[in-house]
Design a protein around this motif. Structure first.
Motif, PDB file in Angstrom:
ATOM      1  N   GLY A  84      82.810  -9.355 165.708  1.00 19.35           N
ATOM      2  CA  GLY A  84      81.385  -9.470 165.384  1.00 19.35           C
ATOM      3  C   GLY A  84      80.911  -8.183 164.708  1.00 19.35           C
ATOM      4  N   ALA A  85      79.800  -8.291 163.961  1.00 14.64           N
ATOM      5  CA  ALA A  85      79.206  -7.084 163.360  1.00 14.64           C
ATOM      6  C   ALA A  85      78.737  -6.146 164.468  1.00 14.64           C
ATOM      7  N   ASP A  86      78.406  -6.707 165.611  1.00 10.77           N
ATOM      8  CA  ASP A  86      78.016  -5.887 166.774  1.00 10.77           C
ATOM      9  C   ASP A  86      79.058  -4.817 167.066  1.00 10.77           C
ATOM     10  N   GLU A 112      70.895  -3.608 168.238  1.00 13.31           N
ATOM     11  CA  GLU A 112      72.193  -2.944 168.432  1.00 13.31           C
ATOM     12  C   GLU A 112      72.278  -1.568 167.779  1.00 13.31           C
ATOM     13  N   TYR A 113      71.406  -1.290 166.795  1.00 15.00           N
ATOM     14  CA  TYR A 113      71.439   0.045 166.181  1.00 15.00           C
ATOM     15  C   TYR A 113      71.052   1.087 167.239  1.00 15.00           C
ATOM     16  N   ASP A 114      70.022   0.755 168.022  1.00 18.24           N
ATOM     17  CA  ASP A 114      69.591   1.649 169.105  1.00 18.24           C
ATOM     18  C   ASP A 114      70.712   1.797 170.129  1.00 18.24           C
ATOM     19  N   LEU A 153      69.575   0.219 157.482  1.00 19.19           N
ATOM     20  CA  LEU A 153      68.690  -0.666 156.733  1.00 19.19           C
ATOM     21  C   LEU A 153      69.179  -2.084 156.986  1.00 19.19           C
ATOM     22  N   CYS A 154      68.277  -2.995 157.280  1.00 14.45           N
ATOM     23  CA  CYS A 154      68.674  -4.370 157.565  1.00 14.45           C
ATOM     24  C   CYS A 154      67.933  -5.262 156.571  1.00 14.45           C
ATOM     25  N   SER A 155      68.678  -5.934 155.697  1.00 14.65           N
ATOM     26  CA  SER A 155      68.025  -6.695 154.635  1.00 14.65           C
ATOM     27  C   SER A 155      68.827  -7.955 154.316  1.00 14.65           C
ATOM     28  N   ASN A 157      65.700  -8.425 156.930  1.00 18.36           N
ATOM     29  CA  ASN A 157      65.541  -7.767 158.221  1.00 18.36           C
ATOM     30  C   ASN A 157      65.363  -8.794 159.350  1.00 18.36           C
ATOM     31  N   ASN A 158      66.045  -8.538 160.462  1.00 15.60           N
ATOM     32  CA  ASN A 158      65.841  -9.296 161.685  1.00 15.60           C
ATOM     33  C   ASN A 158      64.881  -8.471 162.556  1.00 15.60           C
ATOM     34  N   PRO A 159      63.722  -8.947 162.954  1.00 16.84           N
ATOM     35  CA  PRO A 159      63.255 -10.337 163.025  1.00 16.84           C
ATOM     36  C   PRO A 159      62.278 -10.775 161.932  1.00 16.84           C
ATOM     37  N   PHE A 184      74.038  -0.568 155.788  1.00 10.68           N
ATOM     38  CA  PHE A 184      73.226  -1.644 155.217  1.00 10.68           C
ATOM     39  C   PHE A 184      73.667  -2.951 155.871  1.00 10.68           C
ATOM     40  N   ASP A 185      72.833  -3.478 156.756  1.00 11.71           N
ATOM     41  CA  ASP A 185      73.209  -4.683 157.493  1.00 11.71           C
ATOM     42  C   ASP A 185      72.762  -5.930 156.728  1.00 11.71           C
ATOM     43  N   GLY A 186      73.737  -6.616 156.170  1.00 15.02           N
ATOM     44  CA  GLY A 186      73.457  -7.833 155.399  1.00 15.02           C
ATOM     45  C   GLY A 186      73.910  -9.084 156.149  1.00 15.02           C
ATOM     46  N   ALA A 187      73.668  -9.100 157.464  1.00 14.26           N
ATOM     47  CA  ALA A 187      74.119 -10.246 158.266  1.00 14.26           C
ATOM     48  C   ALA A 187      73.604 -11.577 157.708  1.00 14.26           C
ATOM     49  N   TYR A 188      72.418 -11.519 157.073  1.00 11.39           N
ATOM     50  CA  TYR A 188      71.804 -12.765 156.570  1.00 11.39           C
ATOM     51  C   TYR A 188      71.814 -12.816 155.047  1.00 11.39           C
ATOM     52  N   SER A 189      72.623 -11.974 154.397  1.00 14.92           N
ATOM     53  CA  SER A 189      72.494 -11.839 152.936  1.00 14.92           C
ATOM     54  C   SER A 189      72.809 -13.132 152.192  1.00 14.92           C
ATOM     55  N   GLN A 214      78.516  -7.395 157.274  1.00 16.64           N
ATOM     56  CA  GLN A 214      78.244  -8.829 157.172  1.00 16.64           C
ATOM     57  C   GLN A 214      78.858  -9.495 158.399  1.00 16.64           C
ATOM     58  N   THR A 215      78.507 -10.761 158.583  1.00 18.68           N
ATOM     59  CA  THR A 215      78.993 -11.449 159.775  1.00 18.68           C
ATOM     60  C   THR A 215      79.434 -12.871 159.465  1.00 18.68           C
ATOM     61  N   PHE A 216      80.345 -13.373 160.269  1.00 20.26           N
ATOM     62  CA  PHE A 216      80.732 -14.785 160.176  1.00 20.26           C
ATOM     63  C   PHE A 216      79.912 -15.639 161.151  1.00 20.26           C
ATOM     64  N   SER A 217      78.952 -15.016 161.841  1.00 15.76           N
ATOM     65  CA  SER A 217      78.181 -15.742 162.868  1.00 15.76           C
ATOM     66  C   SER A 217      77.035 -16.556 162.302  1.00 15.76           C
ATOM     67  N   LYS A 218      76.645 -16.295 161.069  1.00 15.97           N
ATOM     68  CA  LYS A 218      75.433 -16.931 160.544  1.00 15.97           C
ATOM     69  C   LYS A 218      75.820 -18.051 159.584  1.00 15.97           C
ATOM     70  N   ILE A 219      75.785 -17.808 158.277  1.00 12.83           N
ATOM     71  CA  ILE A 219      76.013 -18.937 157.363  1.00 12.83           C
ATOM     72  C   ILE A 219      77.409 -19.547 157.527  1.00 12.83           C
ATOM     73  N   ILE A 225      83.080 -17.375 167.863  1.00 15.55           N
ATOM     74  CA  ILE A 225      84.446 -16.814 167.864  1.00 15.55           C
ATOM     75  C   ILE A 225      84.459 -15.326 167.525  1.00 15.55           C
ATOM     76  N   ARG A 226      83.298 -14.787 167.093  1.00 20.07           N
ATOM     77  CA  ARG A 226      83.076 -13.357 166.929  1.00 20.07           C
ATOM     78  C   ARG A 226      83.910 -12.706 165.813  1.00 20.07           C
ATOM     79  N   VAL A 227      83.404 -12.737 164.616  1.00 20.64           N
ATOM     80  CA  VAL A 227      84.009 -11.963 163.521  1.00 20.64           C
ATOM     81  C   VAL A 227      82.903 -11.350 162.657  1.00 20.64           C
TER      82      VAL A 227
HETATM   83  C1  LIG Z   1      70.810  -8.186 161.715  1.00 23.08           C
HETATM   84  C2  LIG Z   1      72.000  -8.539 162.526  1.00 23.08           C
HETATM   85  N1  LIG Z   1      73.096  -7.786 162.424  1.00 23.08           N
HETATM   86  C3  LIG Z   1      74.196  -8.046 163.137  1.00 23.08           C
HETATM   87  C4  LIG Z   1      74.223  -9.115 164.002  1.00 23.08           C
HETATM   88  C5  LIG Z   1      75.444  -9.319 164.853  1.00 23.08           C
HETATM   89  O1  LIG Z   1      76.298 -10.233 164.303  1.00 23.08           O
HETATM   90  P1  LIG Z   1      77.627 -10.644 165.055  1.00 23.08           P
HETATM   91  O2  LIG Z   1      77.382 -11.981 165.653  1.00 23.08           O
HETATM   92  O3  LIG Z   1      78.655 -10.674 163.958  1.00 23.08           O
HETATM   93  O4  LIG Z   1      77.950  -9.606 166.072  1.00 23.08           O
HETATM   94  C6  LIG Z   1      73.114  -9.929 164.148  1.00 23.08           C
HETATM   95  C7  LIG Z   1      73.135 -11.053 165.090  1.00 23.08           C
HETATM   96  O5  LIG Z   1      72.175 -11.696 165.390  1.00 23.08           O
HETATM   97  C8  LIG Z   1      71.966  -9.633 163.396  1.00 23.08           C
HETATM   98  O6  LIG Z   1      70.849 -10.359 163.506  1.00 23.08           O
END
Ligand SMILES: Cc1ncc(COP(=O)(O)O)c(C=O)c1O
Length: 362
Positions: A84-86, A112-114, A153-155, A157-159, A184-189, A214-219, A225-227
């Motif tokens: 996971g990106a986590d 998670e940045y904090d 930077l999250c773009s 941005n969540n939430p 640069f967190d592009g989890a939703y890019s 980036q993450t495999f958890s979203k799109i 399965i956490r990647v």
């Molecule tokens: C902005 C952002 N980054 C990272 C993650 C973590 O992604 P992952 O499921 O790959 O750990 C999330 C999950 O919600 C997220 O919202």
């Protein structure tokens, strides 16, 4: 307990409901997962691989890194894979942060940045988004000191779903001191369709000191399965590898991610469905006279007012789970994941009923 003092600043993570806790009847619009499900190609690849699970996974995640590198026109040694990106956020923190360092974190943003900064005992400098929840990159630069080690930077941005325009990032990188690492967190890019959006990878190509996540958890539909992946210079990636556990990404995860990133049909269908859902929800919120923040992501931050907590609880009673904004200190808001058409309709019907009930009780 005699834990490290840094742990005094940590709290165990409070997730949305996980699958084991979830009532099957509950419509899950709280964790920004892909409601279309697992990529069919990933499902098939995992099924074919089950008999090989007696073996350890590839510690180097070679094939997956090669597939990602090809997709983005990079070298495989510029890619690192995490559980996971986590996990990558934790690994980046473990690699670079000392107690005397400062980390700039936008707020509200991803928690998670904090966590990573607190784990290492570094000092967090929170920099607020503007009052309409846009990034103010000049304000972020204003908080840079000689101790600043990482800027997140999250773009999108969540939430909030807001994003940073490419022109603004260009000028930000011109002004950012060379020794600071920008994460640069592009989890939703993959959901962002604005012409002036950038997923940040061009700055890796330009040689900037940036790690793109980036993450495999979203799109890609593989949250269970956490990647996650990190993309950066080969030098930065080599440093992060030093703190990585040898088998941090399991075999099925590697196989599934490789198939999912190739499953263009699934990605396109997911993006299209999200876009239709976004337009439907915008219209529905307007009809309900509820204001929202325009999003480039698969969730919408909705301003429902002082009754937000009550509305959140009533939605659960009606079978719909969303995220209460109070977790970001914004207790007038709900963060709502864009779901399947039927799920979005269910949400709006429930919201309508609740708002009528509240009006009648006044
Ligand atoms: C902005 C952002 N980054 C990272 C993650 C973590 O992604 P992952 O499921 O790959 O750990 C999330 C999950 O919600 C997220 O919202």
């Amino acid at each position: 307990m005699l834990t490290r003092p840094a742990l005094n600043r940590l709290k165990a993570y409070t997730p949305g409901l996980s699958i084991g806790e979830m009532n099957e009847e509950l419509t899950q619009l709280s964790s920004n997962e892909n409601p279309l499900g697992v990529s069919p190609l990933a499902r098939k690849a995992m099924a074919q691989h089950l008999s090989q699970l007696n073996r350890y996974p590839d510690s180097n995640t070679t094939r997956l890194r090669e597939t990602i590198a090809k997709q983005y026109n990079l070298q495989p040694n510029q890619v690192i894979i995490g559980n996971g990106a986590d996990e990558l956020i934790t690994l980046i923190s473990e690699t670079f942060l000392n107690e005397e360092d400062e980390v700039i974190i936008p707020t509200p943003s991803f928690s998670e940045y904090d966590f990573g900064a607190n784990l290492m005992g570094a000092t967090i400098i929170h920099v607020s988004l503007t009052k309409d929840y846009q990034y103010d990159l000049d304000l972020i630069l204003h908080h840079v000191t000689t101790k600043t080690k990482i800027i997140y930077l999250c773009s999108p941005n969540n939430p909030t779903g807001t994003y940073i325009k490419k022109a603004d990032l260009d000028s930000f990188f011109q002004k950012t001191p060379q020794d600071i690492i920008v994460v640069f967190d592009g989890a939703y890019s993959q959901y962002a369709i604005a012409d002036d959006y950038t997923n940040g990878i061009e700055y890796v190509e330009m040689g900037k000191k940036i790690v793109v996540l980036q993450t495999f958890s979203k799109i890609y539909g593989l949250a269970g399965i956490r990647v996650g992946m990190g993309i950066s210079s080969s030098e930065i990636v080599a440093c992060i590898h030093k703190v990585r556990e040898p088998y941090n990404v399991n075999q099925l995860a590697q196989i599934a991610a490789e198939a999912a990133i190739r499953d263009i049909q699934h990605v396109e269908a997911s993006r299209e469905m999200n876009e239709e859902g976004r337009q439907y929800l915008y219209r529905a919120f307007e009809e309900l006279d509820v204001s929202y923040i325009k999003t480039m992501s698969n969730f919408i931050f909705v301003h429902v007012g002082t009754d937000a907590k009550r509305i959140y609880e009533k939605l659960i009673h009606k079978g719909v789970m969303v995220r209460f904004g109070g977790v970001w200190g914004l207790s007038d808001y709900l963060r709502i994941t864009i779901g399947l058409k039927s799920e979005n309709q269910l949400l709006i019907a429930a919201l309508k009923e609740i708002m009528n009930e509240i009006d009648e009780s006044i």
